[in-house]
Design an enzyme around this catalytic site. Sequence first.
Site, PDB file in Angstrom:
ATOM      1  N   HIS A   1     -23.268 -30.974 -44.116  1.00  0.00           N
ATOM      2  CA  HIS A   1     -22.390 -31.040 -42.950  1.00  0.00           C
ATOM      3  C   HIS A   1     -21.062 -31.682 -43.341  1.00  0.00           C
ATOM      4  O   HIS A   1     -20.998 -32.823 -43.768  1.00  0.00           O
ATOM      5  CB  HIS A   1     -22.981 -31.806 -41.771  1.00  0.00           C
ATOM      6  N   GLY A   2     -20.014 -30.880 -43.211  1.00  0.00           N
ATOM      7  CA  GLY A   2     -18.664 -31.364 -43.475  1.00  0.00           C
ATOM      8  C   GLY A   2     -18.298 -31.463 -44.947  1.00  0.00           C
ATOM      9  O   GLY A   2     -17.211 -31.942 -45.279  1.00  0.00           O
TER      10      GLY A   2
ATOM     11  N   ARG B   1     -28.045 -19.889 -32.706  1.00  0.00           N
ATOM     12  CA  ARG B   1     -27.829 -20.783 -31.572  1.00  0.00           C
ATOM     13  C   ARG B   1     -28.316 -20.148 -30.261  1.00  0.00           C
ATOM     14  O   ARG B   1     -28.367 -18.925 -30.135  1.00  0.00           O
ATOM     15  CB  ARG B   1     -26.342 -21.124 -31.447  1.00  0.00           C
TER      16      ARG B   1
ATOM     17  N   ASN C   1     -24.147 -21.374 -46.088  1.00  0.00           N
ATOM     18  CA  ASN C   1     -24.246 -21.029 -44.670  1.00  0.00           C
ATOM     19  C   ASN C   1     -23.184 -19.969 -44.349  1.00  0.00           C
ATOM     20  O   ASN C   1     -21.990 -20.199 -44.565  1.00  0.00           O
ATOM     21  CB  ASN C   1     -24.023 -22.287 -43.822  1.00  0.00           C
TER      22      ASN C   1
ATOM     23  N   HIS D   1     -27.634 -20.172 -38.618  1.00  0.00           N
ATOM     24  CA  HIS D   1     -28.007 -20.944 -37.428  1.00  0.00           C
ATOM     25  C   HIS D   1     -28.012 -20.006 -36.233  1.00  0.00           C
ATOM     26  O   HIS D   1     -26.964 -19.546 -35.787  1.00  0.00           O
ATOM     27  CB  HIS D   1     -27.007 -22.087 -37.225  1.00  0.00           C
TER      28      HIS D   1
ATOM     29  N   GLU E   1     -31.652 -22.259 -39.376  1.00  0.00           N
ATOM     30  CA  GLU E   1     -31.393 -23.439 -38.551  1.00  0.00           C
ATOM     31  C   GLU E   1     -31.598 -23.060 -37.094  1.00  0.00           C
ATOM     32  O   GLU E   1     -31.174 -21.986 -36.649  1.00  0.00           O
ATOM     33  CB  GLU E   1     -29.961 -23.931 -38.743  1.00  0.00           C
TER      34      GLU E   1
ATOM     35  N   ARG F   1     -23.421 -17.659 -30.343  1.00  0.00           N
ATOM     36  CA  ARG F   1     -21.968 -17.628 -30.512  1.00  0.00           C
ATOM     37  C   ARG F   1     -21.546 -16.995 -31.825  1.00  0.00           C
ATOM     38  O   ARG F   1     -20.406 -16.555 -31.954  1.00  0.00           O
ATOM     39  CB  ARG F   1     -21.380 -19.034 -30.419  1.00  0.00           C
TER      40      ARG F   1
ATOM     41  N   GLU G   1     -32.968 -33.023 -44.101  1.00  0.00           N
ATOM     42  CA  GLU G   1     -31.583 -32.768 -44.505  1.00  0.00           C
ATOM     43  C   GLU G   1     -30.723 -33.886 -43.943  1.00  0.00           C
ATOM     44  O   GLU G   1     -30.614 -34.031 -42.717  1.00  0.00           O
ATOM     45  CB  GLU G   1     -31.090 -31.404 -44.017  1.00  0.00           C
TER      46      GLU G   1
ATOM     47  N   HIS H   1     -20.031 -18.590 -40.258  1.00  0.00           N
ATOM     48  CA  HIS H   1     -18.648 -18.351 -39.854  1.00  0.00           C
ATOM     49  C   HIS H   1     -18.124 -16.982 -40.282  1.00  0.00           C
ATOM     50  O   HIS H   1     -17.037 -16.581 -39.856  1.00  0.00           O
ATOM     51  CB  HIS H   1     -17.762 -19.492 -40.320  1.00  0.00           C
TER      52      HIS H   1
ATOM     53  N   THR I   1     -22.452 -28.944 -34.944  1.00  0.00           N
ATOM     54  CA  THR I   1     -23.488 -29.948 -34.761  1.00  0.00           C
ATOM     55  C   THR I   1     -22.897 -31.345 -34.915  1.00  0.00           C
ATOM     56  O   THR I   1     -22.250 -31.647 -35.909  1.00  0.00           O
ATOM     57  CB  THR I   1     -24.618 -29.743 -35.777  1.00  0.00           C
TER      58      THR I   1
END
Length: 242
Positions: free
Chosen positions: A190-191, A45, A7, A43, A70, A49, A151, A10, A101
């Site tokens: 995630h994470g 959004r 992903n 993603h 996403e 952002r 997922e 960022h 999320t």
Amino acid sequence: MLHLGVNVDHVATLRQARRTTYPDPLFAALIAEQAGADSITIHLREDRRHIQDRDVRMCKDALQTRLNLEMAATDEMVRIALEVRPPDVCLVPEKRTEVTTEGGLDVLGQQESLKRICARLGEAGIRVSLFIDPEPAQLEAAVRVGAPVVELHTGAYAEALGEHRAKELKRIEVAARHAAQLGLTVHAGHGLHYHNVQPIAAISEIVELNIGHAIVAHAVIHGLATAVSEMKRLMLAARAGR
């Protein structure tokens, strides 16, 4: 096989902090591909952002692997997906106030609308994944709405410590097994980071991990190619039992 989806949101976060044209998430995605990424996740959004509409279209045209878009389950995002037609779409819950999320999609509570969206995207040749908590009822609802992929949300596992983490890992293992028995393709994410990924990567029913923040953060210090290849090495070592 165990695949790594990287992903690059960022990278766009860094760009949008100054509203510049750099760093380019597409350039980062291409480096990630060369370093071993099997797919690229972005993603889009509602508040834009980080990833922008232009990024989605550029990635769709330029990537050599799969683009996984996403997005929230809204009319606007469905329209964009049908215009761009990425190979994969992952439907996620979304709130403007969240930093990232916060949990899985409530498939059980919105089956009719999700069934319509899955059908529309599927008819366009787009494979749909639902980002859900590792709960049997949500998995069974995913089958009813016609999603071929789920997922599993690993955030609770990533944040837990000690015995609680072991319980969360077990919950993911049980959910992955149940999902596979239902005929679903199982992804997870995630994470996840360099110190917690291996127990998840060792779960044989999971065929893809989607990881972003940890890789981009590692890349700031060590470079993106190194960050991607190191994550892929850890994943494959876990799957091989080493």
